[in-house]
Write an enzyme that holds these catalytic residues in place. Structure first.
Site, PDB file in Angstrom:
ATOM      1  N   SER A 266       0.839  -1.194   0.000  1.00  0.00           N
ATOM      2  CA  SER A 266       0.000   0.000   0.000  1.00  0.00           C
ATOM      3  C   SER A 266       0.881   1.254   0.000  1.00  0.00           C
ATOM      4  O   SER A 266       1.673   1.449  -0.900  1.00  0.00           O
ATOM      5  CB  SER A 266      -0.944  -0.042   1.206  1.00  0.00           C
ATOM      6  OG  SER A 266      -1.949   0.939   1.104  1.00  0.00           O
ATOM      7  N   HIS A 384      -7.747  -4.687  -2.060  1.00  0.00           N
ATOM      8  CA  HIS A 384      -6.538  -4.156  -1.440  1.00  0.00           C
ATOM      9  C   HIS A 384      -5.876  -5.132  -0.467  1.00  0.00           C
ATOM     10  O   HIS A 384      -4.910  -4.792   0.192  1.00  0.00           O
ATOM     11  CB  HIS A 384      -6.869  -2.847  -0.714  1.00  0.00           C
ATOM     12  CG  HIS A 384      -5.680  -1.987  -0.448  1.00  0.00           C
ATOM     13  ND1 HIS A 384      -4.855  -1.497  -1.444  1.00  0.00           N
ATOM     14  CD2 HIS A 384      -5.151  -1.515   0.712  1.00  0.00           C
ATOM     15  CE1 HIS A 384      -3.893  -0.774  -0.911  1.00  0.00           C
ATOM     16  NE2 HIS A 384      -4.040  -0.769   0.394  1.00  0.00           N
TER      17      HIS A 384
END
Length: 417
Positions: A266, A384
């Site tokens: 991320s 994600h």
């Protein structure tokens, strides 16, 4: 009391009110006020700001207990009522403390400790005996971890700041530079990378691998000051700290550049992306996982505006310059020998869209001259990373470790085309 008082937690003992506040104390302090005098003007300082970050408070029958964070490790402090400062409680092991559990009518405190090599165990501190015992509320993981150990060290970064580094490996590891080593980092939003017991890591350690975590600036290991030192214009400290930790692992004989890999997920994509574009010679492989690779364009994603307070905006000159500096895609140069890279992405990722990893993969494939593979792993039914099924997570981890063993040791088979 108002927002300006920066109070984040409160607890009570009789007419005394204990407050946890970061007003004029980035690493927090504990003050005491009277319930009938709610203003902070006459507050008494109970636990001053120090090296550790004060993260929680809890009142039991016998004392105030304070949860602390020091260089990524949990600490516990006991402050008897009517006193200040208190004293540290000796813990059975170094690790992360997730919470404090107290009963107002009972003395002592119950808390969990989890480390890199030990699963979570709930302990109870008994002030009468002065010791900490295992409550046996939770059985340890049914796996033998006696062969592994972890160390916490500090590494001098480019500007002299000492950066915490966690190192995990088999006991008796020979530091001859031949150990495949995976260095991980994050460094954003003031988030800490706490010691966590991860059974999937054991396979890496059993094969002689070293796992390390660089607690770089931008995270919260030393409070808000640490966060601000790796945010927007100061963001380069994040990957420079990471590079310093990589250098330490090499200097201390844990590994060599031919056996070293870096990873970040991320916002940690900025860290690993800029580490390999600034010092491609330090790493043999890299795994950016659902990472921010094209920071200049991130704010234009559907979820991008939420990241502006952390990274900045291209609508200002200062913001544009900071974002360009942290943009990995912008720093990939032609004719450079870059490491082998495996980028991961999820088609349904609304935080960091899949095109960022795809763009970085394409630019690296076009410009690198190392001959090392640049691969893109796309999960078409994932986002994600949160919410992955056990099978999906296992498959992803297996692919990552297979790639790392292939590149760092040559012992794993090359992935099928």
């Amino acid at each position: 009391m108002d927002v300006d008082d920066a109070v984040v937690a409160a607890d009570f003992h009789g007419s005394d009110v204990y407050l946890l506040t970061h007003k004029n104390a980035p690493r927090f302090k504990v003050v005491r006020i009277r319930a009938d005098e709610p203003g902070l003007g006459g507050a008494e300082l109970v636990v001053p700001e120090g090296k550790s970050v004060l993260t929680a408070i809890a009142v039991a029958k016998d004392a105030l207990y304070v949860q602390e964070l020091e260089a990524g490790l949990g600490r516990l402090r006991r402050v008897p009522f009517g006193t200040t400062g208190g004293a540290r409680v000796r813990l059975p092991a170094d690790g992360a403390i997730a919470t404090l559990a107290v009963e107002r009518g009972q003395p002592g405190v119950v808390f969990p400790v989890e480390s890199w090599t030990r699963s979570r165990i709930w302990y109870r501190y008994d002030p009468a005996g002065g010791g900490v015992r295992n409550t046996r509320l939770l059985a340890p993981a049914a796996v033998d971890v006696s062969a592994f150990e972890s160390h916490e060290v500090e590494v001098r970064s480019h500007d002299g700041v000492m950066v915490p580094l966690s190192i995990v490996h088999r006991k008796g590891l020979v530091r001859d530079g031949s150990n495949p080593t995976l260095l991980e980092g994050y460094g954003a939003y003031g988030i800490t990378v706490d010691p966590t017991f991860t059974p999937m890591l054991l396979g890496w350690l059993e094969r002689g691998g070293v796992f390390a975590v660089a607690h770089v600036r931008g995270g919260g290991e030393y409070g808000e000051e640490w966060h601000l030192a790796g945010k927007e214009a100061t963001k380069p400290n994040t990957w420079k700290d990471f590079i310093a930790c990589a250098g330490y692992l090499i200097e201390q004989g844990y590994t060599t550049p031919e056996h070293l890999a870096g990873t970040g997920a991320s916002a940690g994509g900025i860290l690993i992306g800029r580490a390999i574009t600034e010092r491609p010679d330090l790493f043999r492989a890299a795994v950016p996982r659902v990472g921010v690779m094209n920071a200049l364009r991130t704010e234009h994603e559907p979820g991008g505006p939420a990241n502006i307070p952390e990274f900045g905006t291209t609508t200002t000159e200062a913001g544009f310059r900071a974002l360009r500096e942290m943009d990995a895609v912008e720093h990939v140069r032609s004719g450079v020998r870059y490491p082998a890279v495996l980028l991961t992405a999820g088609v349904h990722d609304s935080r960091v869209e899949a095109w960022q990893a795809a763009k970085m993969a394409a630019v690296l494939q076009e410009r690198t001259t190392s001959g090392h593979p640049v691969l893109l792993r796309v999960a078409f039914d994932a986002g994600h990373g949160m919410g992955l099924t056990k099978a999906q997570r296992t498959e992803e981890v297996a692919d990552i470790y297979a790639f790392l063993l292939w590149q760092l040791t040559g012992t794993a088979r090359q992935p099928l085309p």
